[in-house]
Enzyme design. Structure first.
Site, PDB file in Angstrom:
ATOM      1  N   ASP A 105      43.286  30.314  49.689  1.00 29.92           N
ATOM      2  CA  ASP A 105      42.221  29.485  48.896  1.00 29.92           C
ATOM      3  C   ASP A 105      41.563  28.534  49.927  1.00 29.92           C
ATOM      4  O   ASP A 105      40.202  28.191  49.659  1.00 29.92           O
ATOM      5  CB  ASP A 105      43.166  28.530  47.833  1.00 29.92           C
ATOM      6  N   CYS A 141      36.876  27.001  45.420  1.00 29.94           N
ATOM      7  CA  CYS A 141      36.608  28.345  44.720  1.00 29.94           C
ATOM      8  C   CYS A 141      35.072  28.644  44.961  1.00 29.94           C
ATOM      9  O   CYS A 141      34.305  27.940  44.378  1.00 29.94           O
ATOM     10  CB  CYS A 141      37.219  28.337  43.492  1.00 29.94           C
TER      11      CYS A 141
HETATM   12  P1  HMG Z   1      33.108  43.600  38.839  1.00 31.04           P
HETATM   13  O1  HMG Z   1      31.895  43.677  39.729  1.00 31.04           O
HETATM   14  O2  HMG Z   1      33.147  43.603  37.428  1.00 31.04           O
HETATM   15  O3  HMG Z   1      33.813  44.956  39.226  1.00 31.04           O
HETATM   16  O4  HMG Z   1      34.597  42.628  39.708  1.00 31.04           O
HETATM   17  P2  HMG Z   1      33.765  46.694  39.551  1.00 31.04           P
HETATM   18  O5  HMG Z   1      35.020  47.160  39.298  1.00 31.04           O
HETATM   19  O6  HMG Z   1      32.543  46.997  39.152  1.00 31.04           O
HETATM   20  O7  HMG Z   1      33.459  46.218  41.286  1.00 31.04           O
HETATM   21  C1  HMG Z   1      32.545  45.642  41.945  1.00 31.04           C
HETATM   22  C2  HMG Z   1      32.704  46.282  43.358  1.00 31.04           C
HETATM   23  O8  HMG Z   1      33.542  45.811  43.996  1.00 31.04           O
HETATM   24  C3  HMG Z   1      32.603  47.903  43.508  1.00 31.04           C
HETATM   25  O9  HMG Z   1      32.336  48.385  44.483  1.00 31.04           O
HETATM   26  C4  HMG Z   1      34.330  48.071  43.646  1.00 31.04           C
HETATM   27  O10 HMG Z   1      34.669  49.160  44.065  1.00 31.04           O
HETATM   28  C5  HMG Z   1      34.632  47.018  44.583  1.00 31.04           C
HETATM   29  P3  HMG Z   1      30.946  49.086  44.617  1.00 31.04           P
HETATM   30  O11 HMG Z   1      31.199  50.602  43.823  1.00 31.04           O
HETATM   31  O12 HMG Z   1      29.897  48.443  43.923  1.00 31.04           O
HETATM   32  O13 HMG Z   1      30.538  49.450  46.158  1.00 31.04           O
HETATM   33  N1  HMG Z   1      36.119  46.452  44.071  1.00 31.04           N
HETATM   34  C6  HMG Z   1      37.063  46.104  44.935  1.00 31.04           C
HETATM   35  N2  HMG Z   1      36.900  46.219  46.390  1.00 31.04           N
HETATM   36  C7  HMG Z   1      37.983  45.749  46.940  1.00 31.04           C
HETATM   37  N3  HMG Z   1      39.208  45.214  46.361  1.00 31.04           N
HETATM   38  C8  HMG Z   1      39.435  45.299  45.084  1.00 31.04           C
HETATM   39  C9  HMG Z   1      38.230  45.585  44.448  1.00 31.04           C
HETATM   40  N4  HMG Z   1      37.757  45.837  43.014  1.00 31.04           N
HETATM   41  C10 HMG Z   1      36.407  46.157  42.717  1.00 31.04           C
HETATM   42  N5  HMG Z   1      40.356  44.860  44.585  1.00 31.04           N
HETATM   43  C11 HMG Z   1      36.551  41.813  40.406  1.00 31.04           C
HETATM   44  C12 HMG Z   1      35.586  42.375  39.173  1.00 31.04           C
HETATM   45  C13 HMG Z   1      37.699  41.239  39.625  1.00 31.04           C
HETATM   46  C14 HMG Z   1      36.532  42.899  41.389  1.00 31.04           C
HETATM   47  C15 HMG Z   1      35.457  40.838  40.843  1.00 31.04           C
HETATM   48  O14 HMG Z   1      35.238  39.844  40.138  1.00 31.04           O
HETATM   49  C16 HMG Z   1      36.521  40.046  41.914  1.00 31.04           C
HETATM   50  O15 HMG Z   1      36.956  40.487  42.998  1.00 31.04           O
HETATM   51  N6  HMG Z   1      36.794  38.632  41.680  1.00 31.04           N
HETATM   52  C17 HMG Z   1      37.298  37.971  42.552  1.00 31.04           C
HETATM   53  C18 HMG Z   1      37.010  36.487  42.601  1.00 31.04           C
HETATM   54  C19 HMG Z   1      37.905  35.731  43.403  1.00 31.04           C
HETATM   55  O16 HMG Z   1      38.624  36.143  44.459  1.00 31.04           O
HETATM   56  N7  HMG Z   1      37.747  34.136  43.295  1.00 31.04           N
HETATM   57  C20 HMG Z   1      38.562  33.509  43.976  1.00 31.04           C
HETATM   58  C21 HMG Z   1      39.968  33.410  43.542  1.00 31.04           C
HETATM   59  S1  HMG Z   1      40.421  32.589  42.300  1.00 31.04           S
HETATM   60  C22 HMG Z   1      40.876  31.210  42.707  1.00 31.04           C
HETATM   61  O17 HMG Z   1      40.421  30.580  43.702  1.00 31.04           O
HETATM   62  C23 HMG Z   1      41.420  30.353  41.836  1.00 31.04           C
HETATM   63  C24 HMG Z   1      42.847  29.827  42.081  1.00 31.04           C
HETATM   64  O18 HMG Z   1      42.864  29.399  43.279  1.00 31.04           O
HETATM   65  C25 HMG Z   1      43.440  28.826  41.165  1.00 31.04           C
HETATM   66  C26 HMG Z   1      42.499  27.709  40.751  1.00 31.04           C
HETATM   67  O19 HMG Z   1      42.151  26.866  41.740  1.00 31.04           O
HETATM   68  O20 HMG Z   1      42.051  27.767  39.651  1.00 31.04           O
HETATM   69  C27 HMG Z   1      43.656  31.100  42.165  1.00 31.04           C
HETATM   70 MG    MG Z   2      42.534  27.142  43.836  1.00 32.89          MG
END
Ligand code: HMG
Ligand code: MG
Length: 303
Positions: free
Chosen positions: A16, A240
């Protein structure tokens, strides 16, 4: 007052804390950060995120980070896994605990993981099943449990609703997260009290960003509701990418100072953590966001 004797700190700085940094932080620095936090006694560390690098470029080196760290068998190394691809990456790299992450608000779910809450639960179902089969711990994080940057207020009912669904997936631990740091103590007490009616209190964690300076008060309120697991980030790093304006998690140094001052054990070394906080702040060129860290560094400099 009825507070726990021992609190488990989940150090989220390497994940984070760094995920929102614009300049890419060198893999070696991330590895050293994890190793040093282990040295300071952190029992559980969010070391990486197996997410799409298009969405969060800073976490693109998750594999290299996991491969680079020295493993301590007593430490739980956790990583975010939003889908099967993320889970496979985490399992291939020896992650001990995988984190599925959803939200209590529809708007945030869409912005952060590109799907509705209901779709996210369906997506997590297979991740959860495979995690259980692999024998790793499964944690579920619930963002925007106290307010949403897009939709504003979030009802307690919507927090309880996704909490139940995450519990039904077999989550070993559930994080109630204040993504944008807006919660105040009475609200936190109410939400935590209700969550612990459906999830045993030993399996609920508080994840507080400190944007409005309320995080320590919210930790106290959570402890009064029986919670004893808290997330924090060394030097208060973080934010985030999909919650504009949200600052870092509560600083680990500040949490340790408060808890140790209250006679509550954490197993972490405050002095070492302060040194790490200043070291990483200097490397990434940010002001150290820990009040305790700054005070202790200033005291050292004048002595
Ligand atoms: P999407 O665009 O709907 O999914 O994203 P997709 O399946 O179409 O994938 C898009 C591209 O990413 C594709 O690549 C996939 O292959 C690739 P392309 O074909 O275009 O070249 N891909 C991946 N690559 C590596 N690892 C993977 C992966 N998955 C797909 N796992 C998805 C949906 C969930 C993947 C996207 O929205 C995402 O990765 N989101 C993450 C957002 C994130 O990390 N946010 C911060 C963390 S959460 C947070 O901070 C909150 C927390 O701290 C608690 C709080 O404070 O509230 C936990
Ligand atoms: Mg957080």
């Amino acid at each position: 007052m009825d507070f726990p004797k021992k609190v488990t700190i989940v150090e989220v700085g390497p994940r984070d804390g760094l995920q929102n940094e614009k300049e890419f932080v060198a893999t070696d620095t991330k590895v050293e950060l994890v190793n040093r936090l282990v040295e300071a006694g952190a029992p559980k560390i969010e070391a990486a995120s197996f997410v799409s690098p298009k969405w969060v470029p800073q976490m693109a080196d998750a594999t290299e980070v996991m491969q680079g760290i020295e493993r301590n068998p007593k430490v739980v190394y956790a990583a975010l896994t939003p889908n099967i691809r993320g889970l496979e990456g985490a399992l291939a790299n020896g992650v001990n605990e995988v984190v599925i992450f959803g939200a209590a608000s529809e708007a945030f779910s869409q912005k952060n993981i590109n799907c509705s809450i209901a779709e996210s639960i369906e997506r997590f179902r297979d991740v959860a099943r495979l995690a259980k089969e692999a024998g790793v711990l499964l944690r579920a994080s619930i963002s925007t449990s106290f307010g949403c940057p897009y939709q504003g207020e979030v009802s307690v009912e919507s927090v309880l609703d996704i909490t139940k669904r995450m519990q039904d997936l077999g989550s070993d631990e559930i994080d109630i997260a204040d993504t944008i740091g807006v919660a105040t103590a009475a609200h936190v007490y109410e939400v935590m009290s209700k969550v612990t009616e459906i999830v045993p209190k030993e399996r609920v964690a508080g994840h507080f960003h400190d944007t409005y300076g309320q995080a320590l008060a919210n930790i106290l309120a959570s402890m009064q509701a029986g919670i004893s697991i808290f997330h924090s980030s060394v030097a208060g790093l973080g934010g985030c990418p999909y919650a504009k304006g949200a600052t870092g998690n509560v600083a680990t140094e500040d949490v340790l100072y408060m808890l140790h001052g209250m006679g509550i054990e954490t197993g972490m070394d405050l002095d070492k953590t302060v040194q790490i906080g200043q070291w990483i702040s200097d490397i990434i060129g940010r002001q150290n966001a820990s009040s305790v860290g700054r005070a202790m560094i200033a005291k050292c400099a004048t002595n």
